[in-house]
Write a protein that holds these residues in place. Structure first.
Motif, short mmCIF file in Angstrom:
data_model
loop_
_atom_site.label_atom_id
_atom_site.label_comp_id
_atom_site.label_asym_id
_atom_site.label_seq_id
_atom_site.Cartn_x
_atom_site.Cartn_y
_atom_site.Cartn_z
N UNK A 85 -21.83 30.59 -40.62
CA UNK A 85 -20.52 29.91 -40.58
C UNK A 85 -19.94 29.82 -41.98
N UNK A 86 -20.78 29.46 -42.95
CA UNK A 86 -20.30 29.36 -44.34
C UNK A 86 -19.79 30.72 -44.82
N UNK A 87 -20.60 31.77 -44.58
CA UNK A 87 -20.19 33.11 -45.01
C UNK A 87 -18.91 33.54 -44.30
N UNK A 88 -18.85 33.28 -43.00
CA UNK A 88 -17.67 33.69 -42.22
C UNK A 88 -16.41 32.98 -42.72
N UNK A 89 -16.51 31.67 -42.95
CA UNK A 89 -15.34 30.91 -43.41
C UNK A 89 -14.88 31.40 -44.77
N UNK A 90 -15.83 31.62 -45.68
CA UNK A 90 -15.47 32.07 -47.02
C UNK A 90 -14.81 33.46 -46.97
N UNK A 91 -15.43 34.39 -46.23
CA UNK A 91 -14.89 35.75 -46.16
C UNK A 91 -13.56 35.76 -45.41
N UNK A 92 -13.48 34.99 -44.31
CA UNK A 92 -12.24 34.92 -43.54
C UNK A 92 -11.11 34.39 -44.42
N UNK A 93 -11.38 33.33 -45.16
CA UNK A 93 -10.35 32.77 -46.04
C UNK A 93 -9.96 33.76 -47.12
N UNK A 94 -10.97 34.44 -47.70
CA UNK A 94 -10.68 35.42 -48.74
C UNK A 94 -9.83 36.57 -48.23
N UNK A 95 -10.14 37.07 -47.04
CA UNK A 95 -9.35 38.16 -46.46
C UNK A 95 -7.94 37.69 -46.11
N UNK A 96 -7.81 36.48 -45.59
CA UNK A 96 -6.48 35.96 -45.24
C UNK A 96 -5.60 35.86 -46.47
N UNK A 97 -6.19 35.39 -47.57
CA UNK A 97 -5.43 35.28 -48.81
C UNK A 97 -5.09 36.67 -49.34
N UNK A 98 -6.04 37.59 -49.29
CA UNK A 98 -5.81 38.95 -49.78
C UNK A 98 -4.73 39.67 -48.97
N UNK A 99 -4.70 39.42 -47.65
CA UNK A 99 -3.72 40.06 -46.78
C UNK A 99 -2.37 39.34 -46.78
N UNK A 100 -2.29 38.21 -47.52
CA UNK A 100 -1.08 37.38 -47.50
C UNK A 100 -0.81 36.86 -46.09
N UNK A 101 -1.88 36.61 -45.35
CA UNK A 101 -1.76 36.02 -44.02
C UNK A 101 -2.40 34.64 -44.07
N UNK A 102 -1.60 33.64 -44.36
CA UNK A 102 -2.13 32.29 -44.47
C UNK A 102 -2.47 31.90 -45.88
N UNK A 103 -2.01 32.65 -46.85
CA UNK A 103 -2.29 32.29 -48.23
C UNK A 103 -1.80 33.35 -49.19
N UNK A 104 -1.96 33.08 -50.47
CA UNK A 104 -1.53 34.01 -51.49
C UNK A 104 -2.45 33.87 -52.70
N UNK A 105 -2.82 34.98 -53.35
CA UNK A 105 -3.68 34.90 -54.53
C UNK A 105 -3.06 34.07 -55.66
N UNK A 106 -1.75 33.93 -55.66
CA UNK A 106 -1.08 33.21 -56.74
C UNK A 106 -0.92 31.72 -56.44
N UNK A 107 -1.19 31.30 -55.22
CA UNK A 107 -0.99 29.90 -54.83
C UNK A 107 -2.18 29.04 -55.26
N UNK A 108 -1.97 27.73 -55.45
CA UNK A 108 -3.09 26.83 -55.77
C UNK A 108 -4.12 26.81 -54.64
N UNK A 109 -5.34 26.44 -55.00
CA UNK A 109 -6.43 26.43 -54.02
C UNK A 109 -6.12 25.49 -52.86
N UNK A 110 -5.60 24.31 -53.16
CA UNK A 110 -5.30 23.34 -52.09
C UNK A 110 -4.28 23.89 -51.11
#
Length: 408
Positions: free
Chosen positions: A206-231
């Motif tokens: 679950x930890x690995x999945x959440x971390x990778x899922x969040x990382x991919x979402x940010x990388x794809x600009x789907x639910x986040x952005x690499x330039x946005x604050x962590x919060x």
């Protein structure tokens, strides 16, 4: 028996209970954006789940597997086990080189976003290298099975972790987050139905999945952005994950009442159409797996498992299909619980399309994938495996922390 928590009916009811609960919460929090589901959509979901449960109960009553004592002990040839540890590490650089070539020409985008776009919108593929994905997942399973047979052997545990460390990046390079869900559901279910403790493994996954899922979402600009604050990214990814869960049922509800966009038919027989087209027996190419997008109000192109069978079979046959599916699932689970290795393997694999029923069909639409996993099992376990002549009796699954040295 804690293994009953992995019963097909339990999995299906929990999945759809969570999805409908999330949708209800979204209706309360965003009433202007998220309206209630139609009576028709709720009736289809309820009817299919109910018939699945009825088929499950019929399997328990009339097809009940003969209970046997313990797990089936199958020894895999040592050189096969050693080679399976190396294969994921050979596949990883091959996939990485191909990924760099596929993403080439879009240097203005982050690597993973460019790779995702080329694979989904640019019509590029890995070609034959895509077959390395089921091979690496299978090799990871072999290391898990080795760890199970050699309970307490730290070398076997390290072998599994090392294999997993190469398998996860290979799945990430496919850019589909459902690939990570496959290995998580597959390995945890196999170990749980085998009577082993899965608490620590499930938490780690679950930890690995959440971390990778969040990382991919940010990388794809789907639910986040690499330039946005962590919060901000945490809040955006959490919101996107919720939309990700309820989007398919809303898309299915839309498809029930609107003729546009027209859903593609023939996905249930896509494998056979592809084989006929490849052999020159048919000029008609197989239908695309990707459905047209619809705004509900966020855009999605997945319509739950129900859309596929409703489009291809019609309502009556779809309901019959779910009854038969429930019976088949429960029969396989009963045989798996009795200890047969082939059934534990098949039951663990088929638990993935069951979990993903809220998303889209993963049964007949991915028939070629399941055949690949089946051929791998036959080629390695049946050909190079040997039964030890006795059955090992699994202890009751202990609580987390009670069984040191059995797994991560």
């Amino acid at each position: 028996d804690r293994r009953r928590l992995a019963e097909p009916t339990v999995i299906l009811c929990v999945v759809w209970g969570v999805v409908l609960l999330l949708h209800g919460v979204a209706e309360v929090l965003r009433p202007a954006t998220i309206g209630p589901l139609s009576t028709m959509a709720l009736a289809v979901v309820s009817s299919c789940v109910l018939l699945f449960c009825i088929g499950d109960e019929l399997a328990v009553r009339f097809l009940r597997a003969r209970e046997r004592a313990g797990r089936e002990a199958v020894e895999i040839h040592p050189w096969v086990e050693r080679f399976s540890l190396v294969i994921p590490w050979l596949a990883l650089p091959a996939m990485a080189v191909a990924a760099v070539e596929i993403a080439g020409g879009m240097e203005h985008w982050p690597f993973l976003r460019a790779l995702r776009w080329q694979l989904s919108e640019g019509q590029k593929t890995y070609g034959p290298l895509a077959y390395l994905v089921p091979v690496t997942v299978f090799c990871c399973w072999l290391q898990l099975y080795r760890m199970e047979r050699r309970s307490g052997d730290r070398a076997a545990m390290v072998g599994f972790i090392v294999s997993l460390m190469a398998t996860v990046p290979v799945l990430v390079l496919m850019t589909g987050r459902t690939h990570l869900a496959l290995i998580f559901v597959f390995l945890v279910n196999f170990r749980h139905v085998g009577g082993r403790s899965v608490a620590r493994m499930a938490v780690a996954f679950v930890v690995v999945f959440v971390v990778v899922y969040a990382g991919l979402s940010v990388s794809f600009h789907k639910g986040g952005s690499p330039d946005a604050p962590v919060a901000d990214n945490v809040a955006s990814v959490s919101s996107f994950a919720a939309w990700y869960a309820i989007g398919p049922i809303r898309a299915f509800d839309h498809a029930l009442h609107h003729p546009e966009p027209a859903l593609r038919k023939g996905r249930t027989t896509r494998f056979f159409q592809a084989v006929s087209h490849r052999l020159g027996l048919s000029r008609q190419p197989p239908p695309a797996l990707i459905q047209p997008e619809v705004a509900v109000p966020f855009r999605t192109n997945v319509y739950t498992i129900f859309a596929t069978y409703l489009t291809d079979f019609g309502m009556p046959l779809m309901l019959v299909f779910f009854g038969v599916l429930g019976a088949c699932h429960q029969w396989l689970f009963l045989v798996a619980r009795s200890g047969a290795l082939w059934a534990r393997y098949g039951n663990a694999l088929m638990s993935y399309p069951l979990v993903m029923s809220f998303f889209q069909d993963q049964y007949l639409s991915l028939l070629s994938t399941w055949l690949q996993y089946g051929l791998l099992f036959v080629a390695v376990v049946v050909v190079f495996g040997s039964r030890s002549g006795h059955r090992t009796s699994p202890p009751p699954a202990p609580d987390a922390g009670e069984s040191p040295g059995e797994g991560p």
